[in-house]
Design a protein around this motif. Structure first.
Motif, short mmCIF file in Angstrom:
data_model
loop_
_atom_site.label_atom_id
_atom_site.label_comp_id
_atom_site.label_asym_id
_atom_site.label_seq_id
_atom_site.Cartn_x
_atom_site.Cartn_y
_atom_site.Cartn_z
N SER A 1 -12.66 1.19 -0.30
CA SER A 1 -11.24 1.44 0.84
C SER A 1 -11.23 0.14 1.28
O SER A 1 -10.37 -0.02 2.04
CB SER A 1 -11.98 2.31 1.37
N ARG B 1 -9.33 -3.50 2.01
CA ARG B 1 -8.72 -4.22 0.79
C ARG B 1 -9.44 -5.58 0.90
O ARG B 1 -8.39 -5.92 -0.15
CB ARG B 1 -7.59 -4.27 1.39
N SER C 1 -5.16 3.86 0.65
CA SER C 1 -5.92 3.31 0.55
C SER C 1 -7.43 3.10 -0.21
O SER C 1 -8.75 3.27 0.57
CB SER C 1 -6.15 4.23 2.04
N HIS C 2 -7.29 3.27 -1.13
CA HIS C 2 -8.71 2.24 -1.92
C HIS C 2 -7.72 1.53 -3.57
O HIS C 2 -7.00 2.15 -3.62
CB HIS C 2 -9.63 2.84 -2.42
N TYR D 1 -4.51 -1.57 -5.20
CA TYR D 1 -4.85 -1.18 -4.06
C TYR D 1 -3.31 0.09 -3.44
O TYR D 1 -2.34 -0.43 -2.87
CB TYR D 1 -4.84 -2.30 -2.58
N ALA E 1 0.90 -1.11 -0.01
CA ALA E 1 0.33 -0.27 0.10
C ALA E 1 0.87 0.90 0.00
O ALA E 1 1.05 1.75 0.34
CB ALA E 1 -0.85 -0.15 1.12
#
Length: 615
Positions: free
Chosen positions: A505, A507, A497-498, A494, A386
Motif C-alpha cells: 500500500s 507508494r 491505493s496499492h 500503483y 493513482a
C-alpha cells in the motif's frame, strides 16, 4: 560482483512460415524474455490469406552466465594484453600469437569482439590490429589468398569497422537504401528468373517482353549503383580517423611484404577487401543487420539489393573476376563496374593519406555523439497517477526523440514545443506487467529530479514487441553510466491505493523486482565494459587452458617458489619477463582468475547455507 547472461538465439531452420517479421518477433521476444527471466508466450503469425498448416520453427538457444568480478581482478590480464601489444615481440611465442592459436573456429568471432573492445578502451585498438595484420601478411605466401580466411586478424578488423564505422556506414548508405525500399522496383537480369506474370501485374502498359524487363532492370541498377559508388567514393572526410589510420598501416604492411610492379593491386585489394567485401556489400545485402532498416526487405527489394551487392563486391575485388564467372547475365553492369574500379584506387589513395599516426584517445563508454538522434518514432505515453480505471484514452500519442543527452517528445515531429527528460536523471527502464493496465508491449521510465526524493514514472506503450525491445535497449545503453540507477523496481502500477505487482500500500516502498540495466539487444552501439569483456575473454582462455599447457608449457611445470617468481616477473613488465615467457604469464593470469572465481563461489555457497540455517 555482478552476474550477467549472454543469450544467443539462432533460428536453425524453418519452413512454411508465412510472415518473416513474425519469426523475428518471436526470436526477439525469446531473447529479452530469457534475459529477464520472464515467461515467454508466442502469438503465432496468421496472415489473412494463409490456409493449411502453420509450419514449424526450430530455435537453438545458447545461454551462458558470466560472473563479473570486481575490476581489480582483471587488471593483471588486461595489463598483460596491453604490454604485449606495446612490445616489439613478433615471434610465434608472443601473446598475440598465443591468443590466435588458442582460439577455436567457433570462439574466434566472440574473442575478436572482446579483444577489439578491450583495446578500444585502452586506446590501442589500431596498434593491436596492426600486430595481427602484420602476422597475417608475413605468413601469407600467395597474395591472392590474403585475408580470405576467417582468421583472428580478419575477424578483428571486421568487428572494429562495425564498432567504429557504423555511423559512417549509415551516413553513406542510408539515403540510397531508403530510396530502394520505397521504390520497390521489379529488377531482374537472370533470364532464368524473369517472371513475365509479375511484370504484367506491376505494369500499367500491358504485357512486356523479357528484353524490356532486362533493359529497364539495367537502367534501374545502373542508377542505384552509380549513387552508391558516388556516395562511397566521396566519403573520405566522413571516414573515422581510426579506420583511416588502420588502413594506412595495412597498406604499408602489404606493400612491404609484396613489393614490385606485379603486386601493385595487392595493397589496394587488402583494403577494399575489408571496406567493400566485409562492410559495404554485406550492409547493402542485409540492411536490417546493420540497422539501416527496421525490417527485412520484401522479396522484390531483396533481389535488387542482392544484385547491387554482387556489383559492389566485384568493385571491391578490383574487377578481377569480371567475365570469368558463371553469372554472365551481369555483363550489362561490367562497364560501370570497371569504370568504378579506376575511381576506387584514387579513393583508397586519398583514404590513407592521413597525416596523423597517433591513435585516438580512449573512447567513451558509449559510442553515441551527443547531437546524434539514436532513435525516434511515435509512442503512447502517460504519467503515473493513482487512478482507479485506466482506459486507452489516458495514453497520449507523442513523437519521441532519444539522444545521448535527452529523451524529448512532442505532439508531432514538426511541433515546435517539446518536453524532455535529461538522460542523466533516468534511474531505470523496465517492462510493465501486461495486467497492470491490461495493455501489451509496455515499459516504464523512472527518473528523478535533483531535489526530489521519489521517482517520476512515465509509462510508454509500443506498437509491438520489436519496438519495445529496441527502445528498452537504446534507453539502457545511453543511461548505463548514470549515478542514481535503481537496483529494484515495481513491474506493476500503483492503482487503487496499492501496487498491482506486490500489493504493497505504500507508494514509496522499495521495488519488488530487480532491475535489468545491463540487458540490451547486443550490437555495435553497446557501451564498452572492460570487466565484462575481460571476463568473456577469460572464459575462452580457460576452455583452451589445456592447449596452452600441452603446446607451450609441456616439460616446464614449476614448483611453488618458481610459480611465485613467475608471477613476480609477469606483474612487473612484459618486456622484462625473461624468466617468464608470455605463455607462463598468461597461464598465471588464468590461474589467478580461476582461484578468484572459486573463492567467490565458495563465499556465495556459505552465505546461502547460513541463510538456510537462520530461516
Amino acid at each position: 560482483m555482478a552476474v550477467v547472461c549472454d543469450i544467443t538465439v539462432c533460428v536453425t531452420s524453418y519452413h512454411n512460415i508465412p510472415m518473416r517479421e513474425g519469426v523475428t518477433q518471436m526470436v526477439n521476444t525469446l531473447t529479452l524474455s530469457l534475459q529477464q527471466g520472464t515467461l515467454v508466450r508466442f502469438p503465432l503469425p496468421t496472415p489473412y490469406n494463409f490456409r493449411g498448416k502453420l509450419g514449424s520453427l526450430r530455435v537453438k538457444v545458447n545461454l551462458s552466465e558470466e560472473r563479473i568480478l570486481p575490476s581489480v581482478y582483471y587488471q593483471n590480464l588486461i595489463q598483460l594484453l596491453v604490454e604485449s601489444v606495446q612490445s616489439s615481440d613478433q615471434s610465434e611465442s608472443s601473446l598475440v600469437a598465443l591468443l590466435e592459436e588458442m582460439c577455436s573456429a567457433e570462439s574466434r568471432q566472440e574473442v575478436a569482439v572482446k579483444l577489439v573492445k578491450i583495446f578500444l578502451g585502452q586506446g590501442l585498438a589500431v596498434t593491436f590490429l596492426d600486430k595481427l595484420n602484420m602476422r597475417e601478411v608475413n605468413r601469407t605466401g600467395d597474395p591472392n589468398t590474403l585475408f580470405r580466411s576467417n582468421s583472428l586478424a580478419s575477424k578483428s578488423m571486421e568487428q572494429y569497422m562495425k564498432i567504429v564505422g557504423m555511423p559512417f556506414l549509415h551516413e553513406v548508405l542510408r539515403p540510397i537504401i531508403t530510396r530502394i525500399f520505397e521504390e520497390k522496383r521489379y529488377v531482374e537480369l537472370d533470364p532464368c528468373k524473369i517472371d513475365l506474370n509479375r511484370s504484367r501485374r506491376i505494369s500499367f502498359k500491358g504485357s512486356v517482353s523479357e528484353q524490356q524487363i532486362r533493359e529497364s532492370s539495367v537502367e534501374f541498377l545502373k542508377g542505384y549503383l552509380s549513387d552508391i559508388i558516388d556516395a562511397i567514393l566521396s566519403s573520405v572526410e566522413q571516414c573515422p580517423p581510426g579506420m583511416r589510420l588502420c588502413f594506412k598501416q595495412l597498406h604499408k604492411r602489404v606493400e612491404e611484404r609484396f613489393p614490385g610492379p606485379n603486386n601493385q593491386d595487392v595493397k589496394y585489394a587488402a583494403i577494399s577487401g575489408f571496406l567493400f567485401l566485409r562492410f559495404f556489400a554485406p550492409a547493402i545485402l542485409t540492411p536490417k543487420l546493420f540497422h539501416l532498416r527496421e525490417h527485412h526487405a520484401d522479396p522484390r527489394t531483396a533481389r535488387t539489393l542482392l544484385l547491387l551487392a554482387k556489383a559492389v563486391q566485384s568493385i571491391g575485388n578490383l574487377g578481377q573476376q569480371l567475365g570469368h564467372g558463371k553469372e554472365q547475365w551481369m555483363s550489362p553492369l561490367h562497364p560501370l563496374i570497371q569504370q568504378s574500379v579506376g575511381r576506387l584506387r584514387d579513393f583508397l589513395d586519398r583514404l590513407i593519406d592521413t597525416e596523423s599516426d597517433a591513435e585516438c584517445s580512449q573512447m567513451s563508454r558509449t559510442l553515441f555523439h551527443p547531437s546524434v538522434t539514436i532513435k525516434e518514432g511515435f509512442l503512447h505515453k502517460r504519467k503515473a497517477e493513482a487512478v482507479h480505471l485506466v482506459t486507452r484514452f489516458t495514453f497520449k500519442k507523442r513523437y519521441f526523440w532519444l539522444s545521448s543527452q535527452t529523451l524529448s517528445y512532442s505532439k508531432s515531429p514538426d511541433w515546435q514545443v517539446r518536453s524532455s527528460i535529461p538522460v542523466h536523471r533516468i534511474c531505470a527502464i523496465e517492462r510493465v506487467d501486461e495486467n497492470a493496465f491490461q495493455q501489451p508491449n509496455m515499459m516504464q521510465i523512472i527518473s528523478q529530479d535533483n531535489e526530489a526524493q521519489g521517482g517520476h514514472i512515465m509509462y510508454i506503450q509500443c506498437k509491438n514487441v520489436n519496438e519495445l525491445n529496441q527502445w528498452l535497449s537504446a534507453l539502457r545503453k545511453v543511461s548505463l553510466c548514470n549515478q542514481r540507477l535503481l537496483p529494484t523496481y515495481h513491474p506493476g502500477a500503483y492503482r487503487n491505493s496499492h501496487w498491482t505487482c506486490c500489493l504493497q500500500s505504500d507508494r514509496a516502498v522499495r521495488g519488488c523486482s530487480r532491475t535489468h540495466l545491463a540487458v540490451t539487444l547486443g550490437d555495435w552501439s553497446d557501451p564498452l565494459d572492460p570487466d565484462a569483456e575481460a571476463q568473456v575473454l577469460y572464459r575462452h582462455l580457460l576452455m583452451a587452458k589445456d592447449v596452452l599447457r600441452e603446446k607451450y608449457l609441456a616439460g616446464t611445470e614449476s614448483t611453488g617458489s618458481q610459480k611465485q617468481d613467475i608471477r613476480g616477473h609477469c606483474g612487473k613488465s612484459y618486456e622484462g619477463a625473461t624468466a617468464a615467457s608470455p605463455a607462463k604469464c598468461l597461464w598465471s593470469a588464468i590461474e589467478d582468475l580461476e582461484k578468484a572465481h572459486q573463492a567467490f563461489e565458495k563465499r556465495e555457497r556459505e552465505e546461502v547455507s547460513n541463510h538456510s540455517r537462520c530461516t
